[in-house]
Design a protein around this motif. Structure first.
Motif, PDB file in Angstrom:
ATOM      1  N   ARG A  59     -12.327  -7.500 -12.606  1.00 17.36           N
ATOM      2  CA  ARG A  59     -11.462  -7.879 -11.477  1.00 17.36           C
ATOM      3  C   ARG A  59     -10.592  -6.713 -11.058  1.00 17.36           C
ATOM      4  NH1 ARG A  59      -8.154 -13.208 -12.664  1.00 17.36           N
ATOM      5  NH2 ARG A  59      -7.202 -11.746 -14.097  1.00 17.36           N
ATOM      6  N   LYS A  60     -10.236  -6.691  -9.783  1.00 22.78           N
ATOM      7  CA  LYS A  60      -9.322  -5.667  -9.280  1.00 22.78           C
ATOM      8  C   LYS A  60      -7.910  -6.019  -9.726  1.00 22.78           C
ATOM      9  CE  LYS A  60     -11.964  -4.589  -5.157  1.00 22.78           C
ATOM     10  NZ  LYS A  60     -11.972  -4.565  -3.702  1.00 22.78           N
ATOM     11  N   GLN A  61      -7.146  -4.990 -10.082  1.00 22.37           N
ATOM     12  CA  GLN A  61      -5.749  -5.229 -10.447  1.00 22.37           C
ATOM     13  C   GLN A  61      -4.885  -4.069  -9.982  1.00 22.37           C
ATOM     14  OE1 GLN A  61      -6.236  -5.709 -14.695  1.00 22.37           O
ATOM     15  NE2 GLN A  61      -5.320  -3.717 -15.058  1.00 22.37           N
ATOM     16  N   ALA A  62      -3.613  -4.395  -9.738  1.00 16.39           N
ATOM     17  CA  ALA A  62      -2.647  -3.400  -9.256  1.00 16.39           C
ATOM     18  C   ALA A  62      -2.049  -2.658 -10.441  1.00 16.39           C
ATOM     19  CB  ALA A  62      -1.560  -4.093  -8.454  1.00 16.39           C
ATOM     20  N   VAL A  63      -1.888  -1.344 -10.278  1.00 20.24           N
ATOM     21  CA  VAL A  63      -1.258  -0.509 -11.311  1.00 20.24           C
ATOM     22  C   VAL A  63      -0.307   0.469 -10.635  1.00 20.24           C
ATOM     23  CG1 VAL A  63      -3.177  -0.684 -12.956  1.00 20.24           C
ATOM     24  CG2 VAL A  63      -3.174   1.149 -11.260  1.00 20.24           C
ATOM     25  N   ASN A  64       0.520   1.128 -11.431  1.00 18.20           N
ATOM     26  CA  ASN A  64       1.459   2.157 -10.940  1.00 18.20           C
ATOM     27  C   ASN A  64       2.299   1.646  -9.765  1.00 18.20           C
ATOM     28  OD1 ASN A  64       0.392   3.963 -12.815  1.00 18.20           O
ATOM     29  ND2 ASN A  64      -1.177   4.644 -11.375  1.00 18.20           N
ATOM     30  N   LEU A  65       2.939   0.507  -9.961  1.00 15.43           N
ATOM     31  CA  LEU A  65       3.753  -0.092  -8.892  1.00 15.43           C
ATOM     32  C   LEU A  65       5.017   0.713  -8.635  1.00 15.43           C
ATOM     33  CD1 LEU A  65       1.897  -2.515  -9.571  1.00 15.43           C
ATOM     34  CD2 LEU A  65       3.839  -3.949  -9.119  1.00 15.43           C
ATOM     35  N   LYS A  66       5.424   0.720  -7.373  1.00 15.31           N
ATOM     36  CA  LYS A  66       6.708   1.280  -6.956  1.00 15.31           C
ATOM     37  C   LYS A  66       7.373   0.256  -6.047  1.00 15.31           C
ATOM     38  CE  LYS A  66       5.344   6.095  -7.229  1.00 15.31           C
ATOM     39  NZ  LYS A  66       5.149   7.344  -6.517  1.00 15.31           N
ATOM     40  N   ARG A  67       8.651   0.081  -6.232  1.00 13.63           N
ATOM     41  CA  ARG A  67       9.402  -0.858  -5.390  1.00 13.63           C
ATOM     42  C   ARG A  67       9.703  -0.203  -4.044  1.00 13.63           C
ATOM     43  NH1 ARG A  67      11.152  -4.855  -9.000  1.00 13.63           N
ATOM     44  NH2 ARG A  67      11.080  -4.149 -11.149  1.00 13.63           N
ATOM     45  N   PRO A 127       9.755 -12.619  -6.472  1.00  9.97           N
ATOM     46  CA  PRO A 127       8.851 -13.095  -5.408  1.00  9.97           C
ATOM     47  C   PRO A 127       9.222 -12.503  -4.057  1.00  9.97           C
ATOM     48  CG  PRO A 127       9.536 -14.905  -6.796  1.00  9.97           C
ATOM     49  CD  PRO A 127      10.353 -13.717  -7.211  1.00  9.97           C
ATOM     50  N   ASP A 128       8.239 -12.194  -3.249  1.00  5.36           N
ATOM     51  CA  ASP A 128       8.388 -11.596  -1.920  1.00  5.36           C
ATOM     52  C   ASP A 128       8.923 -10.170  -1.975  1.00  5.36           C
ATOM     53  OD1 ASP A 128       7.416 -13.873  -0.649  1.00  5.36           O
ATOM     54  OD2 ASP A 128       9.404 -14.749  -0.478  1.00  5.36           O
ATOM     55  N   GLU A 129       8.854  -9.542  -3.138  1.00 12.88           N
ATOM     56  CA  GLU A 129       9.314  -8.166  -3.291  1.00 12.88           C
ATOM     57  C   GLU A 129       8.279  -7.201  -2.711  1.00 12.88           C
ATOM     58  OE1 GLU A 129      10.775  -5.220  -6.870  1.00 12.88           O
ATOM     59  OE2 GLU A 129       9.706  -7.036  -7.395  1.00 12.88           O
ATOM     60  N   PRO A 130       8.674  -6.282  -1.835  1.00 14.87           N
ATOM     61  CA  PRO A 130       7.730  -5.306  -1.293  1.00 14.87           C
ATOM     62  C   PRO A 130       7.387  -4.241  -2.337  1.00 14.87           C
ATOM     63  CG  PRO A 130       9.886  -5.024  -0.288  1.00 14.87           C
ATOM     64  CD  PRO A 130       9.990  -6.197  -1.205  1.00 14.87           C
ATOM     65  N   LEU A 131       6.096  -3.940  -2.455  1.00 13.89           N
ATOM     66  CA  LEU A 131       5.629  -3.017  -3.480  1.00 13.89           C
ATOM     67  C   LEU A 131       4.602  -2.047  -2.915  1.00 13.89           C
ATOM     68  CD1 LEU A 131       4.976  -5.727  -6.204  1.00 13.89           C
ATOM     69  CD2 LEU A 131       6.879  -4.110  -6.200  1.00 13.89           C
ATOM     70  N   SER A 132       4.519  -0.885  -3.537  1.00 14.38           N
ATOM     71  CA  SER A 132       3.459   0.076  -3.290  1.00 14.38           C
ATOM     72  C   SER A 132       2.667   0.141  -4.593  1.00 14.38           C
ATOM     73  CB  SER A 132       4.078   1.436  -2.962  1.00 14.38           C
ATOM     74  OG  SER A 132       3.084   2.429  -2.954  1.00 14.38           O
ATOM     75  N   PHE A 133       1.331   0.211  -4.518  1.00 14.57           N
ATOM     76  CA  PHE A 133       0.535   0.140  -5.738  1.00 14.57           C
ATOM     77  C   PHE A 133      -0.829   0.808  -5.545  1.00 14.57           C
ATOM     78  CE2 PHE A 133      -0.130  -3.550  -3.132  1.00 14.57           C
ATOM     79  CZ  PHE A 133      -1.498  -3.764  -3.142  1.00 14.57           C
ATOM     80  N   GLU A 134      -1.486   1.056  -6.665  1.00 12.10           N
ATOM     81  CA  GLU A 134      -2.863   1.531  -6.675  1.00 12.10           C
ATOM     82  C   GLU A 134      -3.733   0.399  -7.212  1.00 12.10           C
ATOM     83  OE1 GLU A 134      -3.007   5.097  -8.994  1.00 12.10           O
ATOM     84  OE2 GLU A 134      -1.503   6.086  -7.762  1.00 12.10           O
ATOM     85  N   ILE A 135      -5.010   0.422  -6.891  1.00  8.66           N
ATOM     86  CA  ILE A 135      -5.926  -0.615  -7.367  1.00  8.66           C
ATOM     87  C   ILE A 135      -6.968   0.017  -8.278  1.00  8.66           C
ATOM     88  CG2 ILE A 135      -7.665  -2.315  -6.705  1.00  8.66           C
ATOM     89  CD1 ILE A 135      -6.143  -2.781  -4.133  1.00  8.66           C
ATOM     90  N   VAL A 136      -7.163  -0.627  -9.445  1.00  7.03           N
ATOM     91  CA  VAL A 136      -8.221  -0.222 -10.373  1.00  7.03           C
ATOM     92  C   VAL A 136      -9.024  -1.470 -10.736  1.00  7.03           C
ATOM     93  CG1 VAL A 136      -6.905   1.708 -11.338  1.00  7.03           C
ATOM     94  CG2 VAL A 136      -6.785  -0.531 -12.431  1.00  7.03           C
ATOM     95  N   ARG A 144      -3.001   4.664  -2.370  1.00  3.02           N
ATOM     96  CA  ARG A 144      -1.903   3.694  -2.508  1.00  3.02           C
ATOM     97  C   ARG A 144      -1.978   2.648  -1.403  1.00  3.02           C
ATOM     98  NH1 ARG A 144       1.082   4.637  -6.630  1.00  3.02           N
ATOM     99  NH2 ARG A 144       2.622   3.087  -6.150  1.00  3.02           N
ATOM    100  N   PHE A 145      -1.593   1.444  -1.774  1.00  8.80           N
ATOM    101  CA  PHE A 145      -1.543   0.319  -0.845  1.00  8.80           C
ATOM    102  C   PHE A 145      -0.141  -0.252  -0.868  1.00  8.80           C
ATOM    103  CE2 PHE A 145      -5.863   0.659  -2.394  1.00  8.80           C
ATOM    104  CZ  PHE A 145      -6.619   0.561  -1.243  1.00  8.80           C
TER     105      PHE A 145
END
Length: 132
Positions: free
Chosen positions: A59-67, A44-53, A2-3
């Motif tokens: 291209r890399k993209q974010a998935v499984n976002l959490k606020r 916009p400017d919302e803090p998120l936690s995510f995985e990259i696939v 997670r990032f």
């Protein structure tokens, strides 16, 4: 793995945007489908936690976002986001002032032009002499 990062751009019509990772580096593509189904849209400017696939296009993209709450962000990233918001507000204020000034010029031109149009003239274009 997670990032963490913030939503740095969002196209409401197309349903996608970009996340700026808090550790630095290249922005990551994110689609509306990756957001939690909690009834809230991306901000916009919302803090998120995510995985990259890696997507089908490579291209890399974010998935499984959490606020996340603002307190989860690093101080440097919070400062960077605050500065961006301030610059956006200043730009919006300049645009608004520019539009108001432009509207004043148009109004004055209409008034002056209207005064000329309403002045009575005879066929020669001269103002008539009023008799007593």
């Amino acid at each position: 793995m997670r990032f963490e990062g913030v939503l740095s751009a969002w196209n409401q019509d197309a349903g996608y945007g970009a996340i700026r990772p808090s550790g630095g580096g290249e922005e990551v593509f994110v689609s509306l489908a990756a957001f939690p189904t909690d009834g809230e849209g991306p901000r916009p400017d919302e803090p998120l936690s995510f995985e990259i696939v890696t997507g089908r296009d490579g291209r890399k993209q974010a998935v499984n976002l959490k606020r996340l709450s603002r307190s989860h962000l690093s101080p440097a990233l919070r400062e960077a986001n605050g500065g961006a918001r301030i610059r956006a507000r200043q730009a919006q204020k300049k645009r608004r002032l520019g539009l108001m000034a432009g509207g004043a010029v148009v109004t004055v031109m209409l008034i002056v032009g209207g005064m000329h149009w309403w002045q009575p003239t005879d066929r020669t274009g001269e103002l008539p002499v009023m008799k007593r």
